[in-house]
Write a protein that holds these residues in place. Structure first.
Motif, PDB file in Angstrom:
ATOM      1  N   SER A   1       0.862  -1.190   0.000  1.00 51.82           N
ATOM      2  CA  SER A   1       0.000   0.000   0.000  1.00 51.82           C
ATOM      3  C   SER A   1       0.896   1.237   0.000  1.00 51.82           C
ATOM      4  CB  SER A   1      -0.920   0.007   1.216  1.00 51.82           C
ATOM      5  OG  SER A   1      -0.165   0.119   2.408  1.00 51.82           O
TER       6      SER A   1
ATOM      7  N   PRO B   1       1.467   6.690  -6.513  1.00 55.81           N
ATOM      8  CA  PRO B   1       1.841   5.280  -6.703  1.00 55.81           C
ATOM      9  C   PRO B   1       2.712   5.050  -7.932  1.00 55.81           C
ATOM     10  CG  PRO B   1      -0.459   5.439  -6.076  1.00 55.81           C
ATOM     11  CD  PRO B   1       0.001   6.852  -6.310  1.00 55.81           C
TER      12      PRO B   1
ATOM     13  N   THR C   1      -3.950   0.037  -8.009  1.00 53.16           N
ATOM     14  CA  THR C   1      -4.880   1.177  -7.867  1.00 53.16           C
ATOM     15  C   THR C   1      -4.058   2.447  -7.784  1.00 53.16           C
ATOM     16  OG1 THR C   1      -4.923   0.970  -5.453  1.00 53.16           O
ATOM     17  CG2 THR C   1      -6.618  -0.219  -6.693  1.00 53.16           C
ATOM     18  N   ASP C   2      -4.550   3.468  -8.450  1.00 48.76           N
ATOM     19  CA  ASP C   2      -3.759   4.687  -8.570  1.00 48.76           C
ATOM     20  C   ASP C   2      -4.582   5.889  -8.112  1.00 48.76           C
ATOM     21  OD1 ASP C   2      -1.870   6.528  -9.142  1.00 48.76           O
ATOM     22  OD2 ASP C   2      -1.997   6.337 -11.323  1.00 48.76           O
ATOM     23  N   GLY C   3      -4.141   6.514  -7.023  1.00 56.40           N
ATOM     24  CA  GLY C   3      -4.735   7.771  -6.579  1.00 56.40           C
ATOM     25  C   GLY C   3      -3.659   8.838  -6.614  1.00 56.40           C
TER      26      GLY C   3
ATOM     27  N   GLY D   1      -2.471   4.406  -3.056  1.00 58.47           N
ATOM     28  CA  GLY D   1      -2.772   3.346  -4.012  1.00 58.47           C
ATOM     29  C   GLY D   1      -2.164   2.027  -3.576  1.00 58.47           C
TER      30      GLY D   1
ATOM     31  N   GLU E   1      -9.775  -4.943  -9.594  1.00 59.26           N
ATOM     32  CA  GLU E   1      -8.568  -4.132  -9.607  1.00 59.26           C
ATOM     33  C   GLU E   1      -7.501  -4.718 -10.533  1.00 59.26           C
ATOM     34  OE1 GLU E   1      -7.329  -3.779  -5.567  1.00 59.26           O
ATOM     35  OE2 GLU E   1      -8.887  -2.326  -5.050  1.00 59.26           O
TER      36      GLU E   1
END
Length: 611
Positions: free
Chosen positions: A436, A442, A462-464, A468, A573
């Motif tokens: 994480s 990320p 997952t990309d924020g 992520g 995902e």
């Protein structure tokens, strides 16, 4: 001879003995027909060719002998070839026999040498003069007199035969030879002679011995393979380390390869090995203190075998130095081998084997024993791992490291945010870690990780903007590899701009110092912060015989990677193709394992017939 000396001598003394019969026939012809003319040799073997004319007078059967020497090359070339060969036979025979690489000899019925060639002198180191004064017995070891024709019996009563006997040299060396001889009698003197050839068979015996060793080695390897196969079968059948070790010892002795077998397992928290199985030993070998070994001591081969820097099969050719060795039959052991039982860099035990074979433990046999030791080490490692998985209490070891060149887990990645371990799965190319990401993009974190040599590949799950999840494949040896090899498991790991922290779990009776030393050896900049015992939540302890145990290793691996990668989340995902890329498998293969694994789990819980 002067003419006067010839008076009253029979004519036969003048001629070469082998030609007397021919001269007698010529004389008879001269008496009957009045004249005979031809060639002859006078003076014996070393005499001269002459032209002989025999003329018969009518008075009182008188024959006039006329001899004229013929010495011209033309006359000699026209001479009878057989006569020439016989005339040169002594010198010709010695020349021919001296060129033979084998020993050629003639022994008379008086027990003395009548002839020998140069090979006898070259083989024994004696001079011609010394051989001439020696008895044939002097060249044969006394314990082999009975095998040499002519040394223990009359030559006349010896049959032709072939025997293998040693020839003694001037320095006392015994060189094996094969004697092949025959007995003959001189028709003129009636004397018996033994003529023979002795051939050096040293190289042949070496080849035969080499072939026998190869056959013995092959037979040993075949029996070792059988032992390995039987042990593997027992591992698969029971998975219980105790019976496996005892069965191994029993089968090793029953196979006749070894006379005794002993397995010692490292005691947790101590520097000694305790016997867990043995066969053929009667001595006090229950416990071995490894820290009390000294150079040349009885336990030296075990210390060499379990050397943490270089564990290997160790051999001892002098069992008298092993003080604790007492077998069921005294003086029954010629050599010993100590085989480390290890997995990765950790040695869990030691197998000691004793055998009566003087040339035992060849390089191939040692290789086979190393394979056996690795397999048994894997069994012990698996037992420790299973013990850790199902343990109700564990020991947690917390480590910390500041940034540095050898920082564990992410190896000094320059990342401003925080990376935390969510889960890990051992793969064919290395460990697959799911991390994480907090406080950093990320994608940027993935790029920073990808730049390190320890990382095979990365993928953003997952990309924020500042958080992520990442999938990272580390090449061995990574931190999970090191921890697992020490007999523990990696539970937590966090990387921050200030450094790294990680927690490992181990069984409560583990050798903590061994785990710490093993991790510090790989990562010198890591410090142990705390050691604590923790009781685990019973609901979180996997139970033996669960449905997951019925999955194949590949099915379980695919399911766990798919779960960690978010394949079962909604929305997904990760796709099946991305799961396949992580495992380096084809997408249809991943689909097949997923369907079979899910089907087995659902059928276990939903099949009404099983209720």
């Amino acid at each position: 001879m002067e003419p006067e000396e010839l008076e009253d001598y029979p004519w036969k003394v003048v001629f070469e003995p082998r030609r007397i019969e021919k001269i007698q026939a010529a004389l008879d012809t001269a008496l009957a027909e009045g004249r005979w003319q031809g060639e002859a040799r006078v003076g014996g073997m070393d005499g001269s060719h002459v032209e002989l004319t025999l003329s018969s007078l009518d008075e009182d059967d008188i024959v006039v002998w006329s001899l004229s020497e013929t010495s011209s090359a033309e006359e000699i070339e026209q001479a009878d070839s057989e006569t020439l060969l016989l005339a040169e036979s002594p010198r010709l025979a010695r020349t021919v026999l001296s060129t033979i690489d084998d020993v050629v000899y003639v022994i008379g019925d008086d027990g003395r040498f009548w002839f020998w060639n140069e090979c006898l002198a070259e083989t024994t180191g004696y001079t011609y003069e010394e051989i001439g004064e020696m008895n044939p017995r002097d060249f044969i070891p006394e314990d082999q007199y009975e095998y040499v024709p002519g040394l223990m019996q009359s030559i006349g009563g010896i049959d032709d035969r072939r025997v293998r006997v040693d020839i003694l040299t001037a320095e006392g060396e015994r060189i094996p030879h094969e004697f092949d001889g025959t007995t003959f009698e001189d028709p003129e003197t009636g004397r018996s002679f033994r003529c023979g050839i002795a051939r050096d068979i040293s190289k042949r015996l070496e080849r035969e011995q080499k072939i026998r060793r190869q056959r013995d080695e092959l037979a040993t390897l075949n029996r070792l393979n059988t032992l390995l196969f039987e042990t593997t079968q027992e591992v698969i059948r029971t998975g219980n380390e105790g019976p496996i070790m005892q069965i191994l010892c029993e089968h090793a002795v029953e196979s006749d390869i070894y006379r005794c077998a002993w397995v010692g397992q490292r005691e947790r928290g101590a520097v000694r090995f305790t016997c867990v199985a043995s066969e053929g030993f009667e001595g006090d070998c229950e416990t071995i203190q490894t820290d009390e070994m000294t150079n040349g001591g009885g336990y030296e081969i075990i210390r060499e075998a379990i050397n943490t820097d270089n564990p290997k099969v160790s051999i001892c050719r002098d069992p008298s130095t092993v003080q604790w060795l007492e077998t069921e039959h005294e003086d029954d052991i010629e050599s010993l081998a100590a085989v480390p039982l290890g997995h990765g860099d950790t040695v869990y035990g030691c197998l000691v084997l004793g055998t009566k074979r003087p040339n035992a433990f060849s390089s191939r046999e040692q290789t086979a024993l190393a394979v056996l030791g690795h397999m048994l080490g894997t069994v012990l490692h698996a037992a420790r791992t299973q013990e850790l998985v199902s343990a109700t209490s564990v020991v947690e070891l917390e480590f910390e490291a500041t940034h540095g060149e050898h920082l564990p887990l992410f190896f000094g990645s320059d990342i401003d945010g925080t990376l935390s371990l969510e889960g890990s799965v051992p793969g064919s190319e290395g460990w697959i870690l799911y991390l994480s990401v907090e406080g950093v993009d990320p994608a940027s974190a993935a790029d920073a990780l990808r730049a390190t040599t320890a990382v095979e590949r990365t993928r953003v799950i997952t990309d924020g903007s500042t958080s992520g999840r990442l999938e990272v494949v580390f090449s061995p040896p990574s931190l999970p590899d090191v921890v697992s090899a020490a007999g523990a498991t990696l539970q937590e790991a966090t990387l921050t701009p200030d450094g790294a922290r990680f927690v490992v779990e181990a069984p409560t009776d583990s050798d903590i110092s061994h785990i710490v030393d093993h991790i510090n050896e790989k990562y010198p900049e890591v410090d142990l912060l705390a050691t604590r015992k923790r009781d685990r939540d019973p609901a979180m302890i996997p139970q033996p015989g669960s449905i997951l145990d019925e999955l194949t290793p590949r099915q379980r691996e695919v399911l766990e990677v798919a779960y960690r990668a978010g394949y079962f989340d909604w929305p997904r995902e990760s796709t099946a193709e991305e799961v396949a890329d992580a495992l380096k498998l084809a997408r249809p293969t991943v689909h097949a394992h997923l369907r079979k694994g899910v089907l087995r789990i659902l059928s276990e819980h939903l099949d009404i017939n099983k209720q």
